[in-house]
Design an enzyme around this catalytic site. Structure first.
Site, short mmCIF file in Angstrom:
data_model
loop_
_atom_site.label_atom_id
_atom_site.label_comp_id
_atom_site.label_asym_id
_atom_site.label_seq_id
_atom_site.Cartn_x
_atom_site.Cartn_y
_atom_site.Cartn_z
N ASP A 180 -2.69 -4.85 6.64
CA ASP A 180 -1.56 -3.78 6.80
C ASP A 180 -1.32 -3.02 5.39
O ASP A 180 -1.59 -3.46 4.27
CB ASP A 180 -0.30 -5.01 6.77
CG ASP A 180 0.96 -4.11 6.86
OD1 ASP A 180 1.55 -4.01 7.95
OD2 ASP A 180 1.35 -3.88 5.61
N TYR B 8 1.82 2.86 -0.15
CA TYR B 8 0.94 1.94 -0.80
C TYR B 8 -0.18 2.63 -1.66
O TYR B 8 -0.79 2.19 -2.45
CB TYR B 8 0.32 0.85 0.03
CG TYR B 8 1.35 -0.09 0.61
CD1 TYR B 8 2.62 0.14 0.46
CD2 TYR B 8 0.78 -0.88 1.59
CE1 TYR B 8 3.56 -0.88 1.36
CE2 TYR B 8 1.60 -1.86 2.34
CZ TYR B 8 3.09 -1.58 2.03
OH TYR B 8 3.96 -2.36 2.78
N LYS C 22 1.67 3.10 7.73
CA LYS C 22 3.09 3.36 8.18
C LYS C 22 3.24 4.70 7.44
O LYS C 22 2.77 5.14 6.59
CB LYS C 22 3.98 2.33 7.20
CG LYS C 22 3.67 0.93 7.78
CD LYS C 22 4.74 -0.09 6.96
CE LYS C 22 4.14 -1.45 7.00
NZ LYS C 22 3.13 -1.76 6.04
N HIS D 163 7.96 3.48 8.64
CA HIS D 163 8.28 2.65 7.50
C HIS D 163 9.81 2.21 7.10
O HIS D 163 10.20 1.19 6.69
CB HIS D 163 7.40 2.94 6.27
CG HIS D 163 7.39 1.89 5.15
ND1 HIS D 163 6.36 2.11 4.34
CD2 HIS D 163 7.72 0.89 5.18
CE1 HIS D 163 5.99 0.93 3.72
NE2 HIS D 163 6.90 0.25 4.16
#
Length: 287
Positions: free
Chosen positions: A47, A52, A81, A113
Site C-alpha cells: 500500500d 508518501y 492514492k 485519500h
C-alpha cells in the site's frame, strides 16, 4: 509461494488480507529492504500513496524484486492514492502521475485519500463537487483498465452515502483507521450494506496500543506479540490490515497471524476497549 488468505472485492478480484503499509518509508534503500523482506515473508499486497512520496522507489524495487523471488506483476496487489492537492479537476493529473511513478502498467487499487481538498477549509462547500469530480475521473481510468479497482479512504458514513447516490461504479474498498479503540461500527455497517470492503489502517494505534495493558495481557496469555494480537483481532473479523514497518524482523513477525486464533473471550476483551479514539486524521468535519 504465498498462502496468505484474501478477501473478494466487488470487482470479482481477490485482495490479500494483509499488506505492507509504506507510510513514512522513504528512500530507495529503505523501500527495497522492506519490500524484499515482505515478499520473503509472504506479503503479496503493498500500500502506497502519492503523499508518501515513495511510488517511484516502490515501482523500481518491484521491477528488481519480483523476478528475484520468481514472481510476476500479476502476483502482487498494489494500492496507491490520490493526494488531497489533486482532488477535483486535477484528479486526472494526479492519477496519471501515480501510474507513471509506479510504472507497473496498472494499479490494482486506487483510492481517493481524503474527502477534502488541500488548501480548502473543511467547511468549504466546493468539497462535495471536488470529490464527485475525482470519482468520475477514477471511474474513467477504471473503465480503461489502468485502475483495476477504485475506492476511497477516510470517508465517513455521510461521505459514503453521498458517493453511493451518485457513482456509476461503486467503490471496491474503504480504507480507514480501525483498531480496538475505534471499532467503526456504523461505518462497517454502511460498507456491508453497499458491498464495499472495509480495510483497516493504523491497526496498532500508531504504536500506542502495543503497550495497552489489556492487549499486553491477551498477548502474554497466547504467547504472541501485542502487534500480532491486534492484527489477528482484525483479520479474524474478516478485515484486511496494512501493518507498516521498515524493520525486516518486524515485517516477518507481523505476517505471522494465520497460525493462531483468539478466543471469543479475548476478542470481547479487545472489543471492550472501544471508545471512539482516533490516532490519525479525523474527516468528520469535512462537508
Amino acid at each position: 509461494m504465498s498462502t496468505t488468505p484474501s478477501v473478494l472485492l466487488n470487482t470479482g478480484v481477490e485482495m490479500p488480507i494483509i499488506g505492507l503499509g509504506t507510510y513514512k518509508l522513504v528512500g530507495p534503500e529503505d523501500v527495497y529492504q522492506a519490500v524484499d523482506a515482505a515478499l520473503v515473508a509472504g506479503y503479496r499486497s503493498i500500500d502506497s500513496a502519492a503523499v508518501y512520496r515513495n511510488e517511484a522507489d516502490l515501482g523500481r524495487a518491484l521491477k528488481e524484486l519480483l523476478p528475484k523471488h520468481g514472481l510476476g506483476r500479476e502476483d502482487v496487489f498494489i494500492t496507491s492514492k490520490l493526494g488531497p492537492k489533486d482532488q477535483g479537476e486535477r484528479a486526472i493529473e494526479g492519477a496519471l502521475q501515480s501510474l507513471s511513478q509506479l510504472d507497473l502498467g496498472y494499479i490494482d487499487l486506487y483510492l481517493i485519500h481524503w474527502p477534502g481538498t488541500q488548501g480548502m477549509d473543511v467547511t468549504d462547500q466546493r468539497n462535495p463537487g471536488n470529490r464527485a469530480q475525482s470519482w468520475s475521473t477514477l471511474e474513467e481510468l477504471h473503465a480503461q483498465g489502468k485502475l483495476r479497482a477504485i475506492g476511497v479512504s477516510n470517508y465517513t458514513p455521510a461521505h459514503m452515502k453521498e458517493l453511493m447516490q451518485s457513482c456509476r461504479i461503486p467503490p471496491a474498498v474503504l480504507q480507514v483507521e480501525f483498531h480496538p479503540q475505534l471499532c467503526q461500527t456504523e461505518l462497517r455497517n454502511v460498507c456491508q450494506e453497499y458491498g464495499v470492503c472495509f480495510q483497516s489502517y493504523s491497526s496498532l494505534g500508531k504504536g500506542e496500543l502495543v503497550i495497552n495493558p489489556v492487549v499486553m495481557e491477551v498477548a502474554k496469555n497466547c504467547g504472541r506479540t501485542p502487534a500480532q494480537v491486534l492484527l489477528r483481532w482484525a483479520v479474524q473479523q474478516g478485515i484486511p490490515v496494512l501493518p507498516k514497518s521498515s524493520n525486516p524482523d518486524r515485517i516477518k513477525d507481523n505476517a505471522r497471524i494465520f497460525d493462531f486464533t483468539l478466543s471469543d473471550a479475548d476478542m470481547d476483551k479487545l472489543l471492550a476497549l472501544d471508545c471512539g479514539h482516533k490516532y490519525c486524521w479525523d474527516a468528520s468535519q469535512v462537508v
